[in-house]
Design an enzyme around this catalytic site. Structure first.
Site, PDB file in Angstrom:
ATOM      1  N   ARG A 102     -12.275  -3.285  -7.900  1.00  0.00           N
ATOM      2  CA  ARG A 102     -12.330  -4.160  -6.710  1.00  0.00           C
ATOM      3  C   ARG A 102     -13.763  -4.218  -6.217  1.00  0.00           C
ATOM      4  NH1 ARG A 102      -8.239  -1.891  -2.168  1.00  0.00           N
ATOM      5  NH2 ARG A 102      -9.969  -0.465  -2.047  1.00  0.00           N
TER       6      ARG A 102
ATOM      7  N   TYR B  47     -11.867   0.920   9.762  1.00  0.00           N
ATOM      8  CA  TYR B  47     -13.017   1.450   9.007  1.00  0.00           C
ATOM      9  C   TYR B  47     -13.430   0.596   7.823  1.00  0.00           C
ATOM     10  CZ  TYR B  47      -8.892   3.766   6.856  1.00  0.00           C
ATOM     11  OH  TYR B  47      -7.670   4.046   6.330  1.00  0.00           O
ATOM     12  N   LYS B  48     -12.706  -0.486   7.564  1.00  0.00           N
ATOM     13  CA  LYS B  48     -13.083  -1.358   6.444  1.00  0.00           C
ATOM     14  C   LYS B  48     -14.062  -2.413   6.977  1.00  0.00           C
ATOM     15  CE  LYS B  48      -8.510  -0.573   4.366  1.00  0.00           C
ATOM     16  NZ  LYS B  48      -8.865   0.324   3.277  1.00  0.00           N
TER      17      LYS B  48
ATOM     18  N   PHE C 165       0.843  -1.197   0.000  1.00  0.00           N
ATOM     19  CA  PHE C 165       0.000   0.000   0.000  1.00  0.00           C
ATOM     20  C   PHE C 165       0.885   1.257   0.000  1.00  0.00           C
ATOM     21  CE2 PHE C 165      -2.803   3.239   1.744  1.00  0.00           C
ATOM     22  CZ  PHE C 165      -3.923   3.053   0.956  1.00  0.00           C
TER      23      PHE C 165
ATOM     24  N   ASP D 117       1.004  -5.288   7.922  1.00  0.00           N
ATOM     25  CA  ASP D 117      -0.127  -4.377   7.784  1.00  0.00           C
ATOM     26  C   ASP D 117      -1.349  -5.235   7.471  1.00  0.00           C
ATOM     27  OD1 ASP D 117      -2.111  -2.600   6.949  1.00  0.00           O
ATOM     28  OD2 ASP D 117      -0.699  -1.242   5.969  1.00  0.00           O
TER      29      ASP D 117
END
Ligand SMILES: Cc1ncc(COP(=O)(O)O)c(C=O)c1O
Length: 422
Positions: free
Chosen positions: A382, A233-234, A130, A208
């Site tokens: 995605r 938050y995912k 990321f 991560d």
């Protein structure tokens, strides 16, 4: 449902009817039932309980107790950290804090790890990691005069293989940091195996887990992971910008020191003494005043994960991604799409990525027919099942609408992608 043909809508309805998690959907705010929200891997839905929890906090604790509220709030980052650890990370108490952002936690823990490996000059990461992780590593390595080595994903499935990792490991490596689930491909790394290889060279492993937490059963303690970070938050459904978390294995908790020595890590915090004396335990990793409003949302989000059970959640993610792969193969592949995500369910997380030459325009067009996924430049889309909130039939309808857009050529009439559309 079988592997070679697309499941039909009745198959998806049958899966929903048999879904042990089906009741959780009603615990979320769903503003529009027609929208197929396949972006819970970017921002999860709002749990109704969070609305109540925040309103209660505001009215009774902040409004009612004012500054006396701190007697209860002062350790909240630790309590919520312990909850995240037991609900989703396979981490015993005292190793997780719910604090700050993934990016700042990543900086803090990378630097702490490097301080613990003086004399070693190399940091290893993944070329497809990321962006924030890569950028932060660049800065750290520049400041400390270290060599930064990026391994290429050479598996053809968007993941670093054990062999590729071995080829860059030697006794100069201080730290290796990779993502548990790749943000683009959705590929799941072999965390235990790779951590073992990293340890054989005397380096520390920092993972991560932002794209894995709440979708994949993590066993950080059992896998021997040293350090980990991730967001809430995912799949954690804790809200935009909600506090992130950091994990430090018990064996490192009192040995490692983060660079920002804030007053929440001071042994006698309210003694307000002249110099820093680090608090024992995980509190030694906390910088500052915890954001209590955000933490309440994390508490509700991960409380739901604990009630549902990460095993049941991961089983649904595997089944739903299998359905997405079947629908992709039957409908989207003949219309120009190619699957990026591994086909083996044990090698992927909760999202599926496919390639299309006009992926940006397709993503735009999807929103016009109420299908929300996300676009990753230059040519990938995605889509995800967030197991507590997403129905199988929502996945099926979403794919049917994507198929119809592509068959009609509607995506070609959509505006070109904006880099700010997620
Ligand atoms: C894998 C990964 N790491 C780090 C981040 C950055 O998180 P934050 O902006 O909370 O620091 C994200 C954000 O989506 C991510 O997906």
């Amino acid at each position: 449902m079988h592997d070679t043909a697309a499941p039909n809508r009745a198959d998806a309805e049958a899966l929903d009817a048999a879904d042990p998690l089906r009741g959780f959907r009603d615990e979320f705010v769903v503003a529009d039932e027609e929208t197929c929200y396949l972006d819970g891997n970017s921002l999860g839905r709002l749990p109704r309980a969070s609305l109540r929890a925040v309103a209660d906090l505001m009215e009774h604790e902040w409004g009612g107790n004012l500054v006396a509220g701190w007697s209860g709030w002062i350790d909240e980052a630790q309590h919520v950290g312990d909850l995240i650890g037991r609900a989703a990370l396979g981490a015993a108490a005292g190793q997780v804090l719910a604090v700050d952002t993934t990016s700042s936690n990543f900086y803090q823990l990378c630097t702490a790890a490097l301080r613990a490996r003086p004399g070693r000059g190399t940091v290893v990461s993944d070329a497809a990691n990321f962006p924030t992780d890569r950028y932060i590593l660049e800065g750290i390595c520049r400041d400390r005069g270290l060599r930064l080595v990026f391994v290429d994903d050479d598996s053809g499935e968007g993941a670093v293989t054990g062999d590729a990792l071995e080829s860059v490991l030697d006794d100069d490596v201080a730290l290796v940091t990779l993502s548990v689930v790749q943000y683009r491909s959705g590929a799941l790394h072999d965390v235990a195996g790779m951590t073992g290889a990293i340890h054989r060279h005397g380096a520390l492993a920092l993972w991560d887990a932002s794209h894995a937490v709440g979708a994949v059963p993590l066993e950080l303690d059992r896998w021997g992971v040293d350090l980990a970070v991730g967001c809430t938050y995912k799949y954690g459904n804790s809200g935009p910008g909600a506090p992130a978390w950091l994990y430090v294995a018990a064996r490192h908790v009192d040995a490692l020191q983060v660079p920002i020595q804030g007053w929440f890590a001071q042994a006698d915090q309210f003694g307000m003494g002249p110099s820093f004396e680090r608090a024992p335990g995980i509190r030694g990793f906390q910088v500052a005043t915890p954001p209590i409003i955000g933490l309440r949302c994390v508490r509700e989000g991960f409380g739901m994960i604990e009630r549902a059970g990460i095993g049941a959640i991961a089983a649904k993610a595997a089944r739903a991604t299998a359905m997405m792969v079947s629908l992709h193969d039957a409908w989207l592949a003949p219309l120009g799409c190619t699957l990026v995500t591994p086909r083996d369910p044990s090698r992927r997380g909760g999202h599926v990525t496919f390639h299309h030459a006009q992926a940006g325009q397709l993503s735009r067009a999807m929103r016009t027919v109420k299908v929300v996924g996300d676009y990753r430049a230059p040519d990938q889309v995605r889509v995800a099942c967030s197991p507590l909130a997403t129905r199988y039939v929502e996945v099926w309808d979403g794919f049917a609408r994507i198929r119809d857009l592509l068959a009609d050529g509607a995506h070609l009439r959509a505006a070109p992608p904006s880099s700010r559309v997620t």
